[in-house]
Design an enzyme around this catalytic site. Structure first.
Site, PDB file in Angstrom:
ATOM      1  N   PHE A   1       0.807  -1.359   0.037  1.00  0.00           N
ATOM      2  CA  PHE A   1       0.147  -0.100  -0.449  1.00  0.00           C
ATOM      3  C   PHE A   1       1.142   0.970   0.140  1.00  0.00           C
ATOM      4  CE2 PHE A   1      -2.297   3.736   1.764  1.00  0.00           C
ATOM      5  CZ  PHE A   1      -3.566   4.096   1.148  1.00  0.00           C
TER       6      PHE A   1
ATOM      7  N   ASP B   1       9.436   2.866   1.843  1.00  0.00           N
ATOM      8  CA  ASP B   1       8.892   3.847   1.940  1.00  0.00           C
ATOM      9  C   ASP B   1       8.638   3.740   3.854  1.00  0.00           C
ATOM     10  OD1 ASP B   1       5.623   4.765   2.625  1.00  0.00           O
ATOM     11  OD2 ASP B   1       4.508   3.862   0.876  1.00  0.00           O
TER      12      ASP B   1
ATOM     13  N   LYS C   1       3.038  11.003   6.421  1.00  0.00           N
ATOM     14  CA  LYS C   1       2.401  10.759   8.055  1.00  0.00           C
ATOM     15  C   LYS C   1       2.735  11.879   9.324  1.00  0.00           C
ATOM     16  CE  LYS C   1      -0.142   7.187   6.426  1.00  0.00           C
ATOM     17  NZ  LYS C   1      -1.422   7.657   5.823  1.00  0.00           N
TER      18      LYS C   1
END
Length: 404
Positions: free
Chosen positions: A145, A230, A259
């Site tokens: 994801f 990531d 984030k």
């Protein structure tokens, strides 16, 4: 059904009436928050064990970060990258130092960071590695994801994220996560990068086999391929280290960050790499109006400074041991498996008991907020400011839900 027992506030109904249904949120309407706790419109408090998918690593309204935002709001919020501003250099220098890299390219969202990484890898492949024009490929993992842009869903294996959004962007090869032999087989002379999550969050906090990341690093070095990590969810203290890659002593060629970098206040993302990689970009080839804006830089610089002390990484490591031990004690008592590192856990519930959604609804009724994924799995990712007592409380509520 538990949904029949849940009171749906008017605000929930209003939101559903005027919002595209691309999310299926729990029926709670949050109006205020502090630290690890949120309060809904009716005054009920909940322990936040999702933390904005790790965007709130430092908790809600961390005083240092709020102060930085307030101070910057009184001075300057946006210039665009057409000009420099007085917060930009500090942010880029300090984040580069935290990452151990030469350069930083600021963006806004995690998906933008991933898109940036893909573009940089391809350009590096053509200009530095010498891959023929239009032939670059990037190897990715099943269960990944990395976001939901058109290009990113082109290499997703999640049918919900991918179906009916084609035609898809070519240039990606998908291999099983954690399978070094399959990765080795997929790399050829036109491969420019391997793009991986050090821990797969959306898939259910899946930790790869020991030695996998180390093997990926050696393979990428040997084959002259960029290793792109990531760390958008796994990074910035979540797993007990600054980056999840550190658990195997691995340094990728490129970090993708987001984030928590925005401190739960503003969206901030970044790509960090050395000059021989990020230096391939020239003016006009990539950009963002809001990327690296003054408000974002002011907040994110304070985030980097909080991380530079090591306090939050140590908290995550120590408290994570308590969380993981408490959850493992529930295996066989309604839990089939527990995975995770630091303050990040994926819990597989016996599907004969309930779905992940049902478990999250029952936890919500007991004052704990969590998120389900992939059927009977739920994820816990509390803010790193959570206390021992609050961890014990969360585990106790999970146990109570499993016990019925």
């Amino acid at each position: 059904m538990i949904e029949d027992m849940l009171r749906t506030p008017a605000a929930v109904q209003d939101a559903e009436r005027h919002t595209a249904h691309n999310y299926h949120p729990l029926p709670v309407v949050i109006s205020s928050a502090e630290g690890a706790w949120v309060t809904d419109v009716d005054g009920k408090r909940y322990l936040d064990c999702l933390a904005g998918y790790s965007a709130l690593n430092f908790g809600h309204r961390h005083p240092t970060l709020i102060a930085a935002a307030h101070a910057q709001l009184d001075k300057l919020t946006l210039t665009s990258r057409a000009f420099l501003h007085d917060q930009f250099a500090d942010f880029c220098r300090e984040l580069a130092a935290l990452c151990g890299k030469d350069l930083v390219l600021p963006m806004n969202t995690g998906a933008e960071a991933v898109e940036t990484g893909i573009k940089v890898a391809r350009k590096w492949g053509y200009q530095v590695k010498g891959v023929p024009a239009g032939q670059a490929n990037i190897v990715v993992a099943e269960g990944n994801f990395h976001g939901r842009t058109t290009t990113i869903v082109s290499f997703s294996t999640d049918s919900d994220a991918r179906a009916d959004f084609g035609p898809y962007t070519p240039g990606f090869r998908i291999v099983p996560y954690g399978d070094l032999a399959a990765l080795t087989e997929a790399i050829d002379e036109h491969t420019v990068a391997v793009l991986l999550e050090p821990i797969q969050g959306e898939q259910g906090v899946v930790v790869p086999p020991e030695g996998y990341l180390h093997g990926v690093r050696l393979l990428c070095t040997e084959r002259n391929v960029l290793f792109i990590a990531d760390e958008i969810q796994s990074g910035l203290g979540r797993t007990g280290t600054t980056f999840a890659c550190e658990h195997e002593g691995v340094v990728p060629d490129m970090y993708l960050l987001g984030k928590a970098l925005g401190g739960g206040i503003v969206p901030v993302s970044a790509v960090a790499a050395d000059t021989d990689v990020l230096g391939v970009l020239q003016p006009g080839q990539h950009g963002s109006t809001f990327g690296g804006n003054p408000l974002a830089c002011a907040v994110a610089t304070e985030v980097v400074r909080l991380l530079a002390t090591g306090e939050f990484q140590r908290r995550s490591a120590a408290l994570g041991e308590r969380l993981q031990a408490g959850l493992r004690g529930l295996i066989g008592k309604g839990l089939v498996a527990v995975r995770g590192r630091g303050l990040w856990a994926g819990l597989d519930i016996d599907p004969a008991l309930m779905s992940g959604r049902e478990a999250c609804e029952r936890l919500m009724e007991r004052g704990v907020l969590a998120k389900d994924t992939h059927g009977s799995t739920i994820r816990l990712a509390p803010p790193l400011v959570i206390t021992e007592e609050e961890i014990d409380h969360a585990v106790a509520q999970v146990a109570a839900v499993l016990a019925g």
